[in-house]
Scaffold this motif. Sequence first.
Motif, short mmCIF file in Angstrom:
data_model
loop_
_atom_site.label_atom_id
_atom_site.label_comp_id
_atom_site.label_asym_id
_atom_site.label_seq_id
_atom_site.Cartn_x
_atom_site.Cartn_y
_atom_site.Cartn_z
N ILE A 121 -12.63 -28.22 -15.74
CA ILE A 121 -11.89 -29.54 -16.04
C ILE A 121 -11.39 -28.99 -16.61
N ILE A 122 -11.77 -28.26 -18.26
CA ILE A 122 -11.38 -27.76 -18.93
C ILE A 122 -9.93 -27.20 -18.77
N GLU A 123 -10.01 -26.34 -17.90
CA GLU A 123 -9.33 -25.40 -16.93
C GLU A 123 -8.06 -26.10 -17.26
N LYS A 124 -8.33 -27.37 -15.90
CA LYS A 124 -7.24 -27.60 -14.88
C LYS A 124 -6.56 -28.91 -16.36
N LEU A 125 -7.33 -29.13 -16.89
CA LEU A 125 -6.46 -30.11 -17.60
C LEU A 125 -6.02 -29.88 -18.81
N ALA A 126 -6.12 -28.57 -19.27
CA ALA A 126 -5.11 -27.38 -19.81
C ALA A 126 -4.14 -26.86 -19.10
N SER A 127 -4.13 -26.69 -17.66
CA SER A 127 -2.86 -26.72 -16.59
C SER A 127 -2.27 -27.62 -16.42
N TYR A 128 -2.76 -29.00 -16.48
CA TYR A 128 -2.01 -30.15 -16.82
C TYR A 128 -0.86 -30.37 -17.75
N ARG B 271 9.87 -27.38 -22.38
CA ARG B 271 10.47 -26.46 -23.00
C ARG B 271 10.62 -25.29 -22.08
N LYS B 272 10.62 -24.12 -22.10
CA LYS B 272 10.23 -22.80 -21.88
C LYS B 272 10.08 -21.27 -23.08
N ILE B 273 9.07 -21.09 -22.36
CA ILE B 273 8.78 -20.33 -22.86
C ILE B 273 8.86 -18.85 -22.32
N SER B 274 8.75 -18.28 -22.90
CA SER B 274 8.75 -16.31 -22.37
C SER B 274 7.95 -16.08 -22.05
N ASP B 275 7.52 -14.70 -21.61
CA ASP B 275 6.40 -14.75 -20.40
C ASP B 275 5.66 -13.37 -21.57
N GLU B 276 6.41 -12.86 -22.82
CA GLU B 276 4.76 -12.77 -24.02
C GLU B 276 4.39 -13.20 -24.08
N LYS B 277 4.44 -14.46 -24.26
CA LYS B 277 4.35 -15.94 -25.02
C LYS B 277 3.31 -16.79 -23.71
N GLN B 278 3.48 -16.55 -23.09
CA GLN B 278 3.09 -17.37 -22.10
C GLN B 278 1.39 -17.26 -22.19
N LEU B 279 0.71 -15.91 -22.21
CA LEU B 279 -0.58 -16.23 -22.64
C LEU B 279 -0.80 -16.65 -23.63
N GLU B 280 -0.50 -16.66 -24.61
CA GLU B 280 -1.09 -16.96 -26.29
C GLU B 280 -1.35 -18.67 -25.82
N PHE B 281 -0.07 -19.28 -25.71
CA PHE B 281 -0.11 -20.58 -25.22
C PHE B 281 -1.22 -21.32 -24.62
N GLN B 282 -1.56 -20.18 -23.58
CA GLN B 282 -2.43 -20.96 -22.11
C GLN B 282 -3.46 -20.85 -23.03
N TYR B 283 -4.21 -19.93 -23.99
CA TYR B 283 -5.55 -20.19 -24.73
C TYR B 283 -5.05 -21.18 -25.39
N LYS B 284 -4.17 -21.68 -26.76
CA LYS B 284 -4.11 -22.80 -27.36
C LYS B 284 -4.43 -23.79 -27.08
N ALA B 285 -3.09 -24.17 -25.64
CA ALA B 285 -4.40 -25.54 -24.02
C ALA B 285 -5.46 -25.32 -24.05
N ILE B 286 -6.21 -24.62 -23.96
CA ILE B 286 -7.61 -24.75 -23.88
C ILE B 286 -8.24 -25.06 -25.09
N GLU B 287 -8.40 -24.73 -26.43
CA GLU B 287 -8.14 -25.36 -27.46
C GLU B 287 -8.19 -26.63 -27.58
N VAL B 288 -7.06 -26.57 -27.35
CA VAL B 288 -6.95 -28.01 -27.32
C VAL B 288 -7.46 -29.32 -26.96
#
Length: 434
Positions: free
Chosen positions: A319-326, A335-352
Amino acid sequence: MEQSNNRRGQRNDKPEDNIGNGQQFSGEALDIASRFQKLQNSVILYKKKNEALEKEKGELINKLHELSVKNDQLQTSYNELTTRFDSEKRRWQQRANDSDLEIQALKKKLIELKDEASRYQSALGEATNVRFGDDDSNNQVQLSKAIIEMQNLLMDFTTVKGKDITIDEKAVSELLTLYKCKTRGKPVISAALQRSTFELLVNYTTKYLTRRPKTIQPLPSSQPRQSFQPSNQQQYQQQYQQAQQSYNQRSSMNQLPIDDAYLESEITIHMISLCNLINRLGETRNGTDEITRVTPVKVRQQVYAVLGSRGFCKDNHPIIEKLASYILENIGKYRKISDEKQLEFQYKAIEVVKKFAHLYFRLNAQEPIPSYSRYFDAGNPLQNNVMDGSWDDDNMDNLEVEICSFPLIYIQGKNNSKKILSKAIVLPREKEQC
């Protein structure tokens, strides 16, 4: 004869001598007369001064007499007041002595009542206490800190600054139009994304916790979102009814095994159902006990407190992963994020998502449940008591709300009073001049 004639002749020979002596006598007389006149004037002056002094003396004697009479009167009044004071003092002293005896009796009675209350408290335990201790993470002081952490995570997650981030101007323009914003700066865009993300988190989490799993669908990001959290009794009752329907449907299916991904949802739905049943018991069964009224509150508080500590605390919770993807998908439209920063913002989404889930549980563990859906619309006047932001107080009259990025969180008290847990986060703008 000759001698006599000689003497006469001598006197006659110098008549000027006699004239000089007469003039000398006349000058002395004038001097004496002048001095005498001065003395007379001095005597008259001193007589007048003496008369004035005598008059003043008489006035002073009269005043002295009047003061003496007043003094006698004041002395009489003083003596009377002293007598009354002594009498009152004795009377109050007697009353004080009587009060001491009464206080001693009341203290004894108070000790007896405390012992009796202690026995009742021991019997009831903490069943009727709906407040969290100072060291509890659900305490309102700790809750306010958690809200600030949530705000900071959202600001970091929704940033639009940096060379790795590109803004979709058309999509952002539609979002800002939705919130009635007039400016298009990056701070306003970030604030709009914060609000959009928080609204999505509230809506999805509420639906996940109170509806059957198959009914949970991602919210259309293009539509305005409204909060479904139980900020008042009517909304909370609606949640009870939804949870009861979901519970009855599962009961009719012979209680299918609970999917581990929906464990938090099952706990919440069962809790709401149990509280609903206890409330119904209190409404349909006679009784005067306090425990029946408080139990649903305590059950809700304890369940949400448990979920606030352990809910979603599992690696790779679906559920956390699904909501983070949402929320990543939602914010990715603007906004569009460069490929180099994608993983960083995925982790941030999980924390949020994790931080929000625990904040959601702790908010709903309060009594009464706080409101966290109050946003101030664009154009509203600034209010320091319920809004927080960057502006000069001296210039407030010329400013208004541009966008409210984070809602006002408060507890509605009696007589329409509000206890503010967190002020609304607001960006201001200049008012249009008429």
